[in-house]
Scaffold this motif. Structure first.
Motif, mmCIF file in Angstrom:
data_model
loop_
_atom_site.group_PDB
_atom_site.id
_atom_site.type_symbol
_atom_site.label_atom_id
_atom_site.label_comp_id
_atom_site.label_asym_id
_atom_site.label_seq_id
_atom_site.Cartn_x
_atom_site.Cartn_y
_atom_site.Cartn_z
ATOM 1 N N ARG A 99 0.617 -0.315 19.520
ATOM 2 C CA ARG A 99 -0.784 0.091 19.368
ATOM 3 C C ARG A 99 -0.957 1.591 19.559
ATOM 4 N NH1 ARG A 99 -1.710 -4.533 22.538
ATOM 5 N NH2 ARG A 99 -2.026 -3.208 24.372
ATOM 6 N N GLU A 100 -0.269 2.169 20.533
ATOM 7 C CA GLU A 100 -0.485 3.565 20.887
ATOM 8 C C GLU A 100 0.439 4.550 20.167
ATOM 9 O OE1 GLU A 100 -2.767 5.166 22.925
ATOM 10 O OE2 GLU A 100 -3.796 3.243 22.767
ATOM 11 N N PHE A 101 1.685 4.157 19.927
ATOM 12 C CA PHE A 101 2.682 5.126 19.459
ATOM 13 C C PHE A 101 3.180 4.907 18.036
ATOM 14 C CE2 PHE A 101 3.342 5.003 24.153
ATOM 15 C CZ PHE A 101 2.845 6.270 24.400
ATOM 16 N N VAL A 102 2.768 3.834 17.392
ATOM 17 C CA VAL A 102 3.221 3.588 16.024
ATOM 18 C C VAL A 102 2.005 3.426 15.129
ATOM 19 C CG1 VAL A 102 4.537 2.101 14.496
ATOM 20 C CG2 VAL A 102 5.335 2.476 16.836
ATOM 21 N N HIS A 103 1.804 4.385 14.266
ATOM 22 C CA HIS A 103 0.700 4.339 13.313
ATOM 23 C C HIS A 103 1.252 4.804 11.971
ATOM 24 C CE1 HIS A 103 -3.572 4.355 12.107
ATOM 25 N NE2 HIS A 103 -3.238 5.389 11.352
ATOM 26 N N VAL A 104 1.266 3.919 10.998
ATOM 27 C CA VAL A 104 1.864 4.233 9.702
ATOM 28 C C VAL A 104 0.760 4.589 8.710
ATOM 29 C CG1 VAL A 104 3.275 3.391 7.807
ATOM 30 C CG2 VAL A 104 3.779 2.662 10.151
ATOM 31 N N ILE A 105 0.898 5.747 8.088
ATOM 32 C CA ILE A 105 -0.049 6.180 7.060
ATOM 33 C C ILE A 105 0.714 6.386 5.759
ATOM 34 C CG2 ILE A 105 0.190 8.558 7.905
ATOM 35 C CD1 ILE A 105 -2.566 9.139 6.739
ATOM 36 N N GLY A 106 0.191 5.845 4.666
ATOM 37 C CA GLY A 106 0.861 5.944 3.376
ATOM 38 C C GLY A 106 0.996 7.377 2.902
ATOM 39 N N ARG A 107 2.094 7.666 2.192
ATOM 40 C CA ARG A 107 2.330 9.032 1.719
ATOM 41 C C ARG A 107 1.208 9.525 0.805
ATOM 42 N NH1 ARG A 107 6.687 12.242 1.627
ATOM 43 N NH2 ARG A 107 7.969 10.555 2.460
ATOM 44 N N LYS A 108 0.718 8.641 -0.090
ATOM 45 C CA LYS A 108 -0.340 9.047 -1.007
ATOM 46 C C LYS A 108 -1.615 9.407 -0.250
ATOM 47 C CE LYS A 108 1.210 6.502 -5.112
ATOM 48 N NZ LYS A 108 0.853 5.459 -6.113
ATOM 49 N N HIS A 109 -1.966 8.606 0.750
ATOM 50 C CA HIS A 109 -3.153 8.902 1.552
ATOM 51 C C HIS A 109 -2.963 10.196 2.329
ATOM 52 C CE1 HIS A 109 -5.023 5.112 0.614
ATOM 53 N NE2 HIS A 109 -3.960 4.433 1.044
ATOM 54 N N SER A 110 -1.765 10.402 2.845
ATOM 55 C CA SER A 110 -1.472 11.613 3.604
ATOM 56 C C SER A 110 -1.625 12.854 2.734
ATOM 57 C CB SER A 110 -0.046 11.539 4.167
ATOM 58 O OG SER A 110 0.286 12.730 4.848
ATOM 59 N N GLU A 111 -1.091 12.797 1.525
ATOM 60 C CA GLU A 111 -1.171 13.955 0.619
ATOM 61 C C GLU A 111 -2.618 14.263 0.247
ATOM 62 O OE1 GLU A 111 1.307 12.814 -2.612
ATOM 63 O OE2 GLU A 111 3.197 13.318 -1.576
ATOM 64 N N LYS A 112 -3.416 13.226 -0.019
ATOM 65 C CA LYS A 112 -4.824 13.433 -0.356
ATOM 66 C C LYS A 112 -5.576 14.055 0.808
ATOM 67 C CE LYS A 112 -5.205 9.629 -3.690
ATOM 68 N NZ LYS A 112 -5.810 8.296 -3.958
ATOM 69 N N LEU A 113 -5.327 13.547 2.009
ATOM 70 C CA LEU A 113 -6.020 14.066 3.187
ATOM 71 C C LEU A 113 -5.609 15.502 3.499
ATOM 72 C CD1 LEU A 113 -5.979 10.915 5.501
ATOM 73 C CD2 LEU A 113 -7.981 11.991 4.461
ATOM 74 N N ARG A 114 -4.365 15.848 3.219
ATOM 75 C CA ARG A 114 -3.926 17.232 3.429
ATOM 76 C C ARG A 114 -4.664 18.178 2.483
ATOM 77 N NH1 ARG A 114 2.707 16.961 4.202
ATOM 78 N NH2 ARG A 114 2.683 15.685 6.121
ATOM 79 N N ILE A 115 -4.809 17.762 1.247
ATOM 80 C CA ILE A 115 -5.533 18.587 0.271
ATOM 81 C C ILE A 115 -6.984 18.741 0.694
ATOM 82 C CG2 ILE A 115 -6.361 18.688 -2.115
ATOM 83 C CD1 ILE A 115 -3.763 17.250 -2.929
#
Length: 290
Positions: A218-234
């Motif tokens: 719950r606290e230390f493992v959080h998986v975010i998809g690469r596509k979502h990550s790239e969009k959020l970075r932009i």
């Protein structure tokens, strides 16, 4: 890691508040009386409000004062002492400007120093963690400091400095992401070292260690998809750097300035969410997560 809202708000708004205090301590902008009061009020609302929000993530907030006793070994304790010193010194400096129309330069410089030190110690709380390779890199402190100083310049109404510093902070943020993406792979930590079974042979996950969730997941493992990550970075870079710079290049008016500040804050909040969401704790390797 699990991105807790309280820590996201803390690292964003306290950074902006102390960033503005840095500029005020350096005498920028030159203000006095009610004008000075307005600037200091904004800085303190952001800095103190951010610090208070951080306590909501503590398991036992009533024990927070004990953190001040560990200044020799704890960056959290050093952050607390630096924050208290900065707030006291800048309160005295601000009082001189507001009530006595007096500029006590030494107090201002000391306050600016401790404000900068507060942001640095905050960044080191994360940078020191070898268990999170994405944070354990030299650019993490520069990322926190550059955004704080750039945001402070924006709040202080320093147009040209804001443009320059926003661009610099954007470059540092992008470089932090690029280096961070390779950090776990280059750390030398893998499933074999996480399970301590590498001496037997090649290690692979046959099935999860647990049939259900637990605190670590719950606290230390959080998986975010690469596509979502790239969009959020932009989105983050667009809001915290590109849009404010474009707005600042237009003929100045207060509405444009407010929109630039709001866009920057929204961008920093997005980047901070990614800072935590993308942080791969090595404990995730034990559970077959990357």
């Amino acid at each position: 890691m699990h991105p807790a809202p309280s820590v996201i708000f803390f690292s964003t708004f306290s950074g902006l508040g102390f960033g503005l205090l840095i500029w005020l301590g350096l005498g920028v902008p030159e203000v006095s009386g009610w004008s000075a009061f307005a600037f200091f009020a904004i800085a303190y609302l952001l800095a103190v409000g951010g610090l208070i929000s951080s306590t909501f993530h503590l398991g036992h907030p009533e024990r927070a004062l004990k953190a001040f006793t560990q200044w020799k070994t704890s960056w959290l304790s050093r952050e607390g002492w630096c924050a208290v010193a900065a707030l006291i010194l800048m309160a005295l400096y601000g009082a001189g400007l507001v009530f006595f129309d007096a500029k006590w330069t030494l107090l201002g410089l000391l306050g600016a120093f401790f404000s900068l030190a507060t942001v640095f110690t905050t960044s080191m709380i994360y940078t020191q963690l070898k268990t999170i390779p994405r944070w354990h890199q030299p650019l993490t402190p520069f990322n926190f400091l550059s955004l704080s100083i750039a945001g402070g310049a924006l709040l202080a109404g320093q147009v040209m400095w804001s443009i320059i510093l926003l661009v610099i902070s954007g470059v540092i943020q992008a470089a932090t992401w690029v280096i961070g993406d390779k950090a776990l792979a280059s750390s030398g930590t893998d499933m074999a070292s996480a399970t301590q079974l590498g001496g037997i042979g090649k290690v692979r996950a046959f099935e999860p260690p647990h049939t259900g969730t637990n605190y670590l997941l719950r606290e230390f493992v959080h998986v975010i998809g690469r596509k979502h990550s790239e969009k959020l970075r932009i989105i983050a870079l667009g809001l915290m750097v590109v849009l404010p710079v474009i707005l600042l290049l237009l003929p100045f008016n207060h509405i444009i300035a407010v929109v630039a500040v709001l866009a920057h804050v929204a961008g920093v909040l997005t980047a901070r969410w990614l800072f935590f969401a993308e942080a791969e704790h090595v404990v995730g390797l034990y559970y077959g997560k990357r």
